[in-house]
Design an enzyme around this catalytic site. Structure first.
Site, PDB file in Angstrom:
ATOM      1  N   GLY A   1       0.813  -1.207   0.000  1.00  0.00           N
ATOM      2  CA  GLY A   1       0.000   0.000   0.000  1.00  0.00           C
ATOM      3  C   GLY A   1       0.851   1.262   0.000  1.00  0.00           C
ATOM      4  O   GLY A   1       2.006   1.248   0.427  1.00  0.00           O
TER       5      GLY A   1
ATOM      6  N   ARG B   1       0.554  -5.272  -5.245  1.00  0.00           N
ATOM      7  CA  ARG B   1       0.491  -6.338  -4.244  1.00  0.00           C
ATOM      8  C   ARG B   1       0.561  -7.683  -4.962  1.00  0.00           C
ATOM      9  O   ARG B   1       0.406  -7.770  -6.168  1.00  0.00           O
ATOM     10  CB  ARG B   1      -0.799  -6.245  -3.424  1.00  0.00           C
ATOM     11  CG  ARG B   1      -0.925  -4.982  -2.589  1.00  0.00           C
ATOM     12  CD  ARG B   1      -2.177  -5.029  -1.730  1.00  0.00           C
ATOM     13  NE  ARG B   1      -2.401  -3.810  -0.988  1.00  0.00           N
ATOM     14  CZ  ARG B   1      -1.872  -3.558   0.205  1.00  0.00           C
ATOM     15  NH1 ARG B   1      -1.081  -4.452   0.767  1.00  0.00           N
ATOM     16  NH2 ARG B   1      -2.138  -2.432   0.827  1.00  0.00           N
ATOM     17  N   GLY B   2       0.753  -8.729  -4.183  1.00  0.00           N
ATOM     18  CA  GLY B   2       0.751 -10.064  -4.773  1.00  0.00           C
ATOM     19  C   GLY B   2       2.120 -10.696  -4.793  1.00  0.00           C
ATOM     20  O   GLY B   2       3.137 -10.001  -4.793  1.00  0.00           O
TER      21      GLY B   2
ATOM     22  N   ASP C   1       5.253  -5.563   5.970  1.00  0.00           N
ATOM     23  CA  ASP C   1       5.443  -6.971   6.308  1.00  0.00           C
ATOM     24  C   ASP C   1       5.475  -7.866   5.064  1.00  0.00           C
ATOM     25  O   ASP C   1       6.363  -8.711   4.912  1.00  0.00           O
ATOM     26  CB  ASP C   1       4.322  -7.418   7.249  1.00  0.00           C
ATOM     27  CG  ASP C   1       4.441  -8.871   7.659  1.00  0.00           C
ATOM     28  OD1 ASP C   1       3.713  -9.700   7.076  1.00  0.00           O
ATOM     29  OD2 ASP C   1       5.251  -9.184   8.547  1.00  0.00           O
TER      30      ASP C   1
ATOM     31  N   ASP D   1       0.697   1.688   9.800  1.00  0.00           N
ATOM     32  CA  ASP D   1       0.207   0.990  10.995  1.00  0.00           C
ATOM     33  C   ASP D   1       1.259   0.895  12.096  1.00  0.00           C
ATOM     34  O   ASP D   1       0.929   0.564  13.236  1.00  0.00           O
ATOM     35  CB  ASP D   1      -0.258  -0.424  10.631  1.00  0.00           C
ATOM     36  CG  ASP D   1      -1.537  -0.428   9.810  1.00  0.00           C
ATOM     37  OD1 ASP D   1      -2.147   0.647   9.673  1.00  0.00           O
ATOM     38  OD2 ASP D   1      -1.914  -1.492   9.295  1.00  0.00           O
TER      39      ASP D   1
ATOM     40  N   GLY E   1      -5.575   0.221  10.575  1.00  0.00           N
ATOM     41  CA  GLY E   1      -4.928  -0.518  11.650  1.00  0.00           C
ATOM     42  C   GLY E   1      -5.483  -1.922  11.699  1.00  0.00           C
ATOM     43  O   GLY E   1      -6.422  -2.195  12.452  1.00  0.00           O
TER      44      GLY E   1
ATOM     45  N   GLU F   1      -9.684  -0.365  11.995  1.00  0.00           N
ATOM     46  CA  GLU F   1     -10.315  -1.279  11.040  1.00  0.00           C
ATOM     47  C   GLU F   1     -10.268  -2.744  11.471  1.00  0.00           C
ATOM     48  O   GLU F   1     -11.129  -3.536  11.097  1.00  0.00           O
ATOM     49  CB  GLU F   1      -9.674  -1.138   9.661  1.00  0.00           C
ATOM     50  CG  GLU F   1      -8.199  -1.526   9.611  1.00  0.00           C
ATOM     51  CD  GLU F   1      -7.609  -1.433   8.213  1.00  0.00           C
ATOM     52  OE1 GLU F   1      -8.301  -1.769   7.243  1.00  0.00           O
ATOM     53  OE2 GLU F   1      -6.441  -1.021   8.110  1.00  0.00           O
TER      54      GLU F   1
ATOM     55  N   ILE G   1      -5.387   9.295   4.398  1.00  0.00           N
ATOM     56  CA  ILE G   1      -4.301   9.480   5.363  1.00  0.00           C
ATOM     57  C   ILE G   1      -2.995   8.830   4.910  1.00  0.00           C
ATOM     58  O   ILE G   1      -1.950   9.065   5.512  1.00  0.00           O
ATOM     59  CB  ILE G   1      -4.678   8.964   6.767  1.00  0.00           C
ATOM     60  CG1 ILE G   1      -4.755   7.436   6.818  1.00  0.00           C
ATOM     61  CG2 ILE G   1      -5.984   9.573   7.233  1.00  0.00           C
ATOM     62  CD1 ILE G   1      -4.955   6.869   8.222  1.00  0.00           C
ATOM     63  N   ARG G   2      -3.038   8.032   3.858  1.00  0.00           N
ATOM     64  CA  ARG G   2      -1.807   7.366   3.425  1.00  0.00           C
ATOM     65  C   ARG G   2      -1.295   7.865   2.074  1.00  0.00           C
ATOM     66  O   ARG G   2      -0.188   7.520   1.666  1.00  0.00           O
ATOM     67  CB  ARG G   2      -2.001   5.848   3.366  1.00  0.00           C
ATOM     68  CG  ARG G   2      -2.824   5.371   2.197  1.00  0.00           C
ATOM     69  CD  ARG G   2      -2.900   3.863   2.151  1.00  0.00           C
ATOM     70  NE  ARG G   2      -3.204   3.395   0.802  1.00  0.00           N
ATOM     71  CZ  ARG G   2      -3.349   2.131   0.452  1.00  0.00           C
ATOM     72  NH1 ARG G   2      -3.200   1.191   1.365  1.00  0.00           N
ATOM     73  NH2 ARG G   2      -3.612   1.795  -0.774  1.00  0.00           N
TER      74      ARG G   2
END
Length: 432
Positions: free
Chosen positions: A77, A143-144, A169, A199, A243, A298, A352-353
């Site tokens: 993300g 992603r992926g 992560d 996060d 989060g 979340e 926010i990101r």
């Protein structure tokens, strides 16, 4: 816990960086800093003191800058500060070490796989000079999972000696697979992770970049919720913040606001229905104070959605929408109690990101980038640049991905302070 850092070999090339002070490989950052008794300190010493290797420029380096092609990928993300890290890496490599060929691989790990046909971008000080003004990543992201064999093939094709993986992560897990494939082939390509997640949930990393900017931006939504709650009879403002596993954004936004009455996070269980449960407590506040502001992370309250094994492209379990569920539950509860309420729901989510880093994060990104370059040029690999006890560290990827960092309510000063700020009960579970 094995904190030993992998090195390709002894460093024999004098660093061209020109710093007045260099960090020795022997410089260590102690893992634990607080000991409640003399006995615990003695036990810690006798067991063998755990430490992290300190990050920083080395006087001698492993790679000859003339032979180095560096690669950068940004995965997962988006996050405030990615462009600042890219800029910092390029500037440090070019001006301090004299590395002239720096490739940005577009769209995350897809850019390292031939079949996607994403052409690498030549990164120079000129074309990254002002990218910190923009949110997102100039390299974009994805992603992926990709096959490590395909990715290392691409690295070898372009002669990459150092790969910088900017991500959270999932990105670090991918970086670990790349390391394994490199080792299997007996090649020497340094893989350095730069921890990115709003996060703030990377294991044994004190702070990740983007976190400060994210919860600062979240404050705007929280303050709007407060205004809305005060602007109507029995007003209730509900704000859902990111989060998945950790409530750090929610808690920090609540503390910074000082207008939040309830903060619900993944680490703390709560019930909705019953005496002593959340809705019962909320009812009492509405009856006495006539308004309330609620933040919910979340990942909180996922027990209300039953067991779910469906995962997204990054391998994360898909979450139920606790924000909408909570809003509807509040409305239904007060309707059954015959109490009129005005519920305003705000979900700033991606806002926010996707913004540029604030000044604090921007500076922090520069430090992370510089230390990532120092580590790579010194021939270190399979590491994440972290911070522990306010000192930059080299952390093995294995430790970083071992588990998620979460808030510890039973012994957390942060959570204790949150309870004092909001006035909410420590437990909001139905009484037996």
């Amino acid at each position: 816990m094995n904190t030993r850092i992998k090195n390709f070999g002894p460093c024999k090339i004098e660093s061209p960086a020109g710093y007045e002070y260099y960090t020795a490989d022997e410089s260590k950052v102690i893992f634990r800093t607080v000991f409640e008794t003399d006995e615990s300190w003695q036990e810690y010493k006798s067991a063998g003191v755990e430490f992290f290797e300190q990050a920083g420029p080395r006087k001698e380096i492993y790679f000859n800058p003339k032979d180095v092609t560096a690669g950068i990928v940004t995965c997962g993300g988006l996050c405030p500060g990615i462009n600042d890290v890219i800029r910092g890496i390029v500037m440090e490599l070019n001006y301090r070490y004299g590395v002239k060929r720096i490739l940005g691989f577009p769209y995350g790990y897809q850019g390292l796989v031939k079949k996607y046909d994403h052409k690498p971008i030549e990164l120079t000080p000129e074309n990254v000079a002002h990218i910190g003004r923009d949110g997102g990543s100039i390299l974009a992201s994805s992603r992926g999972n990709q096959e490590a064999t395909d990715m290392v093939d691409r690295l070898s094709l372009y002669g990459v000696k150092i790969l910088f993986c900017i991500g959270g992560d999932g990105t670090l897990r991918g970086a670990k697979e790349i390391v394994k494939e490199i080792e299997r082939r007996g090649e020497q390509i340094s893989v350095i992770g730069v921890p990115k997640t709003i996060d703030n949930d990377i294991n044994y990393v004190q702070k990740t970049f983007g976190f400060s900017t994210a919860f600062s931006k979240a404050m705007e939504a929280v303050e709007c919720a407060h205004v809305e709650s005060k602007g109507a009879p029995n007003g209730i403002g509900v704000v859902k913040l990111m989060g998945r596993h950790s409530g750090f954004i929610a808690v920090n936004a609540a503390l910074a606001s000082q207008n939040v009455n309830y903060c619900l996070i993944p680490e703390v269980d709560f019930d909705l229905q019953g005496k002593g449960a959340f809705l019962d407590i909320l009812k009492k506040r509405i009856q006495t104070r006539k308004h309330a502001v609620i933040i919910v992370a979340e990942g909180a309250g996922q027990k209300f959605f039953g067991k779910n094994e469906e995962r997204d492209a990054s391998g994360n379990l898909k979450l139920g929408d606790i924000g909408v569920y909570l809003k509807n539950s509040i409305q239904d509860f007060f309707k059954s109690e015959k109490i009129e309420v005005n519920v305003k729901y705000i979900d700033p989510s991606y806002i926010i990101r996707s913004i540029p880093a604030n000044p604090e994060d921007s500076i922090f990104c520069g430090f992370l980038a510089q230390n990532a370059v120092h580590a790579g040029m010194a021939g270190k690999t399979d590491i994440v640049i972290g911070m522990w006890n306010n000192v930059f560290t080299h952390l093995p990827i294995d430790i970083a991905i071992q588990e998620r960092k979460v808030l510890q309510p039973t012994r957390s000063t942060l959570w204790r302070t949150l309870l004092a700020s909001t006035g909410q009960p420590a437990h909001m579970n139905a009484e037996d």
